[in-house]
Motif scaffolding. Structure first.
Motif, PDB file in Angstrom:
ATOM      1  N   GLU A 179       0.822  -1.199   0.000  1.00  0.00           N
ATOM      2  CA  GLU A 179       0.000   0.000   0.000  1.00  0.00           C
ATOM      3  C   GLU A 179       0.864   1.261   0.000  1.00  0.00           C
ATOM      4  OE1 GLU A 179      -2.951  -0.006   3.050  1.00  0.00           O
ATOM      5  OE2 GLU A 179      -3.642  -2.056   2.598  1.00  0.00           O
ATOM      6  N   PRO A 180       0.388   2.330  -0.639  1.00  0.00           N
ATOM      7  CA  PRO A 180       1.149   3.591  -0.672  1.00  0.00           C
ATOM      8  C   PRO A 180       1.408   4.124   0.735  1.00  0.00           C
ATOM      9  CG  PRO A 180      -0.680   3.646  -2.240  1.00  0.00           C
ATOM     10  CD  PRO A 180      -0.874   2.412  -1.395  1.00  0.00           C
ATOM     11  N   GLY A 181       2.606   4.639   0.939  1.00  0.00           N
ATOM     12  CA  GLY A 181       2.950   5.238   2.223  1.00  0.00           C
ATOM     13  C   GLY A 181       3.313   4.264   3.316  1.00  0.00           C
ATOM     14  N   ALA A 182       3.447   2.973   2.969  1.00  0.00           N
ATOM     15  CA  ALA A 182       3.756   1.968   3.989  1.00  0.00           C
ATOM     16  C   ALA A 182       5.147   2.142   4.561  1.00  0.00           C
ATOM     17  CB  ALA A 182       3.599   0.572   3.402  1.00  0.00           C
ATOM     18  N   VAL A 183       6.091   2.594   3.730  1.00  0.00           N
ATOM     19  CA  VAL A 183       7.477   2.798   4.151  1.00  0.00           C
ATOM     20  C   VAL A 183       7.777   4.289   4.152  1.00  0.00           C
ATOM     21  CG1 VAL A 183       9.897   2.276   3.698  1.00  0.00           C
ATOM     22  CG2 VAL A 183       8.146   0.560   3.192  1.00  0.00           C
ATOM     23  N   LEU A 184       8.229   4.798   5.289  1.00  0.00           N
ATOM     24  CA  LEU A 184       8.555   6.219   5.412  1.00  0.00           C
ATOM     25  C   LEU A 184       9.977   6.468   4.931  1.00  0.00           C
ATOM     26  CD1 LEU A 184       7.021   6.818   8.963  1.00  0.00           C
ATOM     27  CD2 LEU A 184       5.896   6.926   6.726  1.00  0.00           C
ATOM     28  N   ARG A 185      10.212   7.656   4.371  1.00  0.00           N
ATOM     29  CA  ARG A 185      11.506   7.944   3.744  1.00  0.00           C
ATOM     30  C   ARG A 185      12.251   9.118   4.370  1.00  0.00           C
ATOM     31  NH1 ARG A 185      11.973   3.276   0.733  1.00  0.00           N
ATOM     32  NH2 ARG A 185      10.097   2.949  -0.531  1.00  0.00           N
ATOM     33  N   ASP A 186      11.538  10.064   4.955  1.00  0.00           N
ATOM     34  CA  ASP A 186      12.163  11.302   5.410  1.00  0.00           C
ATOM     35  C   ASP A 186      12.824  11.117   6.780  1.00  0.00           C
ATOM     36  OD1 ASP A 186      12.569  14.253   5.238  1.00  0.00           O
ATOM     37  OD2 ASP A 186      11.337  14.190   7.049  1.00  0.00           O
ATOM     38  N   PRO A 187      14.158  11.272   6.873  1.00  0.00           N
ATOM     39  CA  PRO A 187      14.852  11.030   8.145  1.00  0.00           C
ATOM     40  C   PRO A 187      14.340  11.894   9.298  1.00  0.00           C
ATOM     41  CG  PRO A 187      16.420  11.135   6.347  1.00  0.00           C
ATOM     42  CD  PRO A 187      15.103  11.565   5.780  1.00  0.00           C
ATOM     43  N   ALA A 188      14.030  13.168   9.032  1.00  0.00           N
ATOM     44  CA  ALA A 188      13.571  14.046  10.105  1.00  0.00           C
ATOM     45  C   ALA A 188      12.204  13.615  10.622  1.00  0.00           C
ATOM     46  CB  ALA A 188      13.514  15.492   9.595  1.00  0.00           C
ATOM     47  N   GLU A 189      11.309  13.246   9.716  1.00  0.00           N
ATOM     48  CA  GLU A 189       9.985  12.783  10.120  1.00  0.00           C
ATOM     49  C   GLU A 189      10.082  11.492  10.928  1.00  0.00           C
ATOM     50  OE1 GLU A 189       5.846  11.015   8.123  1.00  0.00           O
ATOM     51  OE2 GLU A 189       7.526  11.636   6.859  1.00  0.00           O
TER      52      GLU A 189
END
Length: 258
Positions: A179-189
């Motif tokens: 599903e879209p958005g399952a893996v987060l990419r932004d280190p700060a977030e």
């Protein structure tokens, strides 16, 4: 809070992730045991690097599924699953001992990890394998998982895990990778989520609702793009917030599942 990462997931000439760099950041290493990934050379190398860095070694056991990277459910018979987990524990233990360290805990991988949340026969099979191999080992998994409840009843030490770079549903389960958005990419977030998790015990779900998560260890996936930067940012942010980063095998970190 312990920080763990899935390491040693290369195979033959194929490499995945920067094990050496991640071992300078995390406190526990989930080492692939040759079934979903990894081989003899990789296991020995990662165990040696972990021992040198003072990082705890965990057995990252999975289904016999190199082609699918262990991310496909396999309806394996419980007795066979017990034997296959025993084989993986034995292999990694040999390389850990050769490196002057030991296997401290067990964390299932991929589809097996997800199956053990509810699949009672396979949960019992993995618990049996750990108990037969070494009842002193800890086990690592998601809060509420059937296999952790069975492990606790069997007298095993239990630690709960949360994921730094994976999205959660409102029910507290991981959003499927499909599903879209399952893996987060932004280190700060990701780092901000981890600080919130460690200091307040909750994260925000994909729908925006707060989700309570009991965690003794936070996982940063070694195969996520930018994993090293993510891990470094997470650790620096947590330490800046006053969170003590400690190995999962610390006697102060274990808990029982009621």
């Amino acid at each position: 809070m312990d920080l763990n990462a899935d390491l040693g997931e290369g195979f033959g000439h194929w490499s995945l992730g920067d094990d050496r760099a991640l071992l300078s950041v995390v406190t526990s290493a989930n080492v692939a045991c040759g079934y979903h990934a990894g081989d003899a050379d990789t296991m020995r190398s990662v165990c040696a690097l972990a021992a040198e860095a003072g990082v705890a070694v965990g057995a990252h056991v999975g289904y016999r599924d190199l082609a699918g990277f262990g991310r496909r459910f396999i309806d394996v018979a419980p007795d066979t699953l017990t034997n296959e987990v025993l084989a993986q524990l034995g292999a990694l233990s040999a390389f850990a001992r050769a490196a002057g360290t030991r296997v401290s805990y067990v964390k299932p991988h991929g589809a097996l990890y997800n199956a053990l949340v509810r699949h009672e026969p396979q949960a019992d099979a993995v618990v049996d394998a750990v108990r037969l191999f070494d009842p002193g080992l800890a086990v690592l998994g998601p809060p509420g998982a059937v296999w952790l409840k069975r492990a606790s009843v069997a007298g095993l030490r239990v630690w709960h895990e949360a994921f730094a770079d994976r999205a959660y549903t409102a029910a507290g389960t991981l959003v499927p990778r499909s599903e879209p958005g399952a893996v987060l990419r932004d280190p700060a977030e990701i780092a901000a989520r981890c600080v919130q998790l460690a200091t307040e015990g909750w994260v925000r779900s994909v729908g925006g609702r707060p989700v309570r998560i009991q965690a003794d260890s936070i996982c940063v996936h070694g195969d996520t793009p930018g994993a090293v930067e993510i891990a470094r940012t997470v650790r620096a942010s947590m330490e800046s917030a006053g969170v003590v980063i400690a190995r999962v095998e610390s006697p102060l970190r274990h808990s029982r599942v009621s």
